[in-house]
Design a protein around this motif. Structure first.
Motif, PDB file in Angstrom:
ATOM      1  N   PRO D 100       0.693  -1.175  -0.407  1.00 43.47           N
ATOM      2  CA  PRO D 100      -0.310   0.358   0.043  1.00 43.47           C
ATOM      3  C   PRO D 100       1.149   1.278  -0.554  1.00 43.47           C
ATOM      4  N   ARG D 101       0.689   2.189  -1.438  1.00 45.55           N
ATOM      5  CA  ARG D 101       1.668   3.165  -0.574  1.00 45.55           C
ATOM      6  C   ARG D 101       0.693   4.321  -0.779  1.00 45.55           C
ATOM      7  N   SER D 102       1.130   6.129  -0.452  1.00 49.14           N
ATOM      8  CA  SER D 102       0.420   6.674  -0.552  1.00 49.14           C
ATOM      9  C   SER D 102       0.047   7.505  -1.788  1.00 49.14           C
ATOM     10  N   SER D 103       1.161   6.872  -2.709  1.00 55.03           N
ATOM     11  CA  SER D 103       1.237   7.662  -4.057  1.00 55.03           C
ATOM     12  C   SER D 103       1.164   6.732  -4.572  1.00 55.03           C
ATOM     13  N   ALA D 106       4.751   5.909  -6.895  1.00 54.36           N
ATOM     14  CA  ALA D 106       5.421   4.719  -6.056  1.00 54.36           C
ATOM     15  C   ALA D 106       5.451   3.439  -6.444  1.00 54.36           C
TER      16      ALA D 106
END
Lengths: 305, 305, 305, 305
Positions: D100-103, D106
């Motif tokens: 899980p990546r906030s951007s 990524a």
């Protein structure tokens, strides 16, 4: 003083509260000790209006506007701000002479010399002064030169200072603590009130959260909640509440519709050169525009259903 | 698409971004990967306005009003709410059929059956539907019965769900996370936008803080900040933002002056009997009064300097 | 004093720092004003060890244990606590005579009379006293009866008090603010240090968060961070840090492995009847067991790789 | 199953709980719907121990150690980590294949291909796999290649995912939400447990606060509180909990004395080049030293009074 089904003991600070609890017909005394009572709307239903003299009031029926620099810097600076306020019909000026700074090396204000000048110039122009008191020993010293004592966010729970202000006949504006709850703000007001000084103003100025896009998180929820819980006037400080100059006006206007009795914000002729807080300070054009807008919004608020 | 001195690559999800970085004249690609770009106002200066058809838009130029119950409960309930909305000229109705609940034993909504009824009844009345989608598999299932997909505060960083909504041709309203930052909300929007779906709405609904006098802390600071950082419409949810029925209207009005493009709130014929969130739900009288007041405030906002 | 490539100006409070910045070879003076320097490990690499006399030290090389009631209540109470401490070889006793209370109606401590008794009884038994000072006027009054002045969590940013303590020759233990950052704690220490008093102890006591299952959130992260950033001793207060009696020992032990130089906790013969903070106070059996365990853990810490 | 004076209904998901409430002798059913019951120690007093086979257990009686990189990057990387674990007697390896990546830009992990390699290599070496599942559709897909499903901090309240994991026969480790309360973590566990999967592990990994000197605030208070409230094993993740490599070991050791049943942390041959989270990742020397120290601390814990 009696209201509904209970009796509130006022100004009994030196009496052991337990002796009252043993009087016939008294109950619930234990709970008083954990809570605010005198500042509660359950006890005094009618909103408190403070009269500062010369036609300046704070509380229901008017929108109190208070503006000025973070720090008092010089007579020239004050003169410009005061001219701006007078031109725009603003009667309350804020300005710090004792500045709480998290670093010991930062500018700490002009002190009593600055306050005496501030007072003299304000008196000449019919302006009332709101300025921060930081410690007990300053209360007496500042007393004759101040119209409203401000208790800053780092002193909201400085109980000795609150005790000392309980013995004073000047209004006190208490800012919510950096991470203070609504109940703590009311309890701090209770300190002053129970000491005998009923001239109190509550100020929402933002709380500390995880959000870093703003300086603080202005908690406008606190406005209707404080107005419902307490009979005291509630002021909003959008400058500290968001901390970014271009967004201060929007939050000031929002504060009025949230139900605030007044707005206190920072203005300076040239915010870029201000000794402190320049990034959240309006210039005079922005300030004048905000004042006009605030008055229109306040008028509309009175007309809403 | 070019703006100022930089180029933004859109819709290039399947290309290794590093190959672009090696093209002549390209720099700053590393920073793109840590940040939102497509939802930024630096790239698209003009505010985005979403057209939902039948004259319903969300974005600059109108105040979008969206009301309804927390949960869809029955046809009778929906009919009453819809009549209330139609009478008051409100074209957007919210209502949950899939409910995220922190306890597994709580009411979880009527599901697809409820949604089909919701959709049929709304279509008959010219009402647009806003309802929460909780997982990827529901996106396709719900698609034909929804006008705006809502991503709830617990799913703001459900990246698979955001990816799936990036491939849909319906608007998506993303709520700020329970303790989400402004930047995280924009990054979540970037997920959907970069997947190809530019129809996005950002929703401020309060954040989690230490304050317990309100359900959440409505962060109205986020409104002007989001409006400045992004071209997307910003909606305020005062019902979740404060969580106490009597204070919801004040926060709704404040939200409009903070700059919101719309308000979404909860209303129910009898809030006391609502299946969920009754404590923050307005009855129809309160709702009608709020709608009238919101329109007056929005009109004034247009007249302010 | 010189270290690495920069010079730190000490004890120059009355000199305008800008004049130093104009001297040849000086740079980075702007940053000094925003930051702590004298309490930094960049300036003083070797850990500070405070010598309280009679073989009592606080800092590297020993595990400082400090225990006692929240409030001093009576001679009988103090005698019991002191006997408990002496039997267990604990040389530092905590106990409040001035109590900050969020409600004005709560017990505020025995004041100077209590302190004089506390001091006399402690002297007879070779015990050192740690007690809270709440305001500037108390500093001189308390001075001869105190071994360590404690600055409470509500006074961490009471800058006048910090200034006053900068002029004292007794150690000062500064508690982290209720929602204070690590940097703010260091800046508060810098106030005292730059005033001339280098005898400082930092105390982690939990911060305010959204979590309600504990009184505060003990931030043990702060221990290794403070130890790396500063040369000052770091003490952990698990009693306030978690606020629930049965979990205090686990957090105390964890604090030692996080790197604390000492532990301060609350103990009372009968916690149920304590005038304040009974819910987080250990009885003497629990306290004795904790002391034995703390010493075993501290010994192991010295043996780890 | 009966305990004390109440009966808990297990595995009754498809029955309307209200019908039970109407049975004679039943009360308190209303409160069940707001709370966790099956994961509570009030119902099951004895601590749960999970048996992963091949002599690997998680729960009372052993200290579960789980280490590995943030992201699985390549076979070469995995081989090095596995050799390091085998040499040090660690049987559980963490490593993300879905990230899980906030951007959206990524690195998002190697996906199922990476997991299949991970599984094959782990099986050859007697290592058990802990890896994150992000969405419902992955549960079945990943099932045969996983020993422990990890639910990440952004999915703690992804209720559909929790429901899906309730139907699985593999252990599930649930991380506390980014700003999740202790009660919410237990309620999320209740989702899985009430779905029929009793193989649960709770993981404290830090919460979001105002502090910026650390990545998160590791809440070790949660460890004794969770252990007292629930019979489930509790694991501490110091890597995310503090986010700074040099302080991870201190927090890991502190976590054991706070009462953790295990520690999960990040290690990589060359943290500087790790695809993600390098700043909080130990190299193999640091990791080996930490393992030795953890075992000594765990042994001491067993010997304390």
């Amino acid at each position: 003083t009696q209201h509904a089904h209970y009796v509130v003991a006022i100004g009994k600070k030196d009496v052991d509260i337990r002796t009252i609890g043993q009087l016939p017909g008294v109950r619930d005394v234990h709970h008083v000790s954990d809570d605010y009572k005198l500042v509660s709307r359950k006890w005094r239903v009618k909103p408190t209006v403070l009269d500062l003299g010369d036609g300046v009031t704070i509380g229901e029926g008017t929108l109190a506007l208070c503006a000025g620099p973070c720090s008092i810097e010089s007579e020239a600076q004050m003169e410009k701000v005061m001219n701006h306020l007078v031109e725009n019909g603003v009667r309350l000026m804020r300005g710090g002479v004792f500045k709480p700074r998290s670093s010991p090396y930062a500018f700490r204000g002009l002190g009593m010399d600055g306050l005496r000048d501030f007072h003299r110039m304000a008196r000449e122009r019919g302006i009332k002064i709101v300025t921060e008191v930081m410690q007990v020993s300053q209360v007496e010293e500042m007393h004759d030169f101040v119209d409203v004592f401000q208790v800053g966010a780092r002193n909201t729970q400085n109980f000795n200072l609150l005790d000392a202000l309980g013995g004073v006949d000047k209004p006190v504006m208490i800012k919510r603590g950096i991470s203070g709850t609504i109940e703590e703000l009311l309890s701090s007001a209770e300190y002053v009130f129970s000491g005998g000084n009923e001239k109190l103003i509550l100020c929402e100025r933002g709380i500390r959260t995880f959000e870093t896009a703003s300086r603080n998180t202005l908690d406008l929820n606190a406005v209707p909640i404080l107005k419902a819980k307490s009979h005291l006037p509630v002021i909003v400080d959008p400058s500290h509440g968001i901390g970014i100059r271009e967004y201060v006006p929007a939050m000031a206007l929002a504060g009025v519709l949230a139900g605030a009795d007044g707005i206190v914000y920072e203005t300076h002729e040239t915010p870029e050169t201000a000794a402190s807080d320049g990034a959240q300070t309006l210039d005079f054009d922005e300030s004048a525009r905000l004042i006009r807008n605030l008055r229109r919004v306040y008028q509309l608020r009175g007309e809403l259903e």
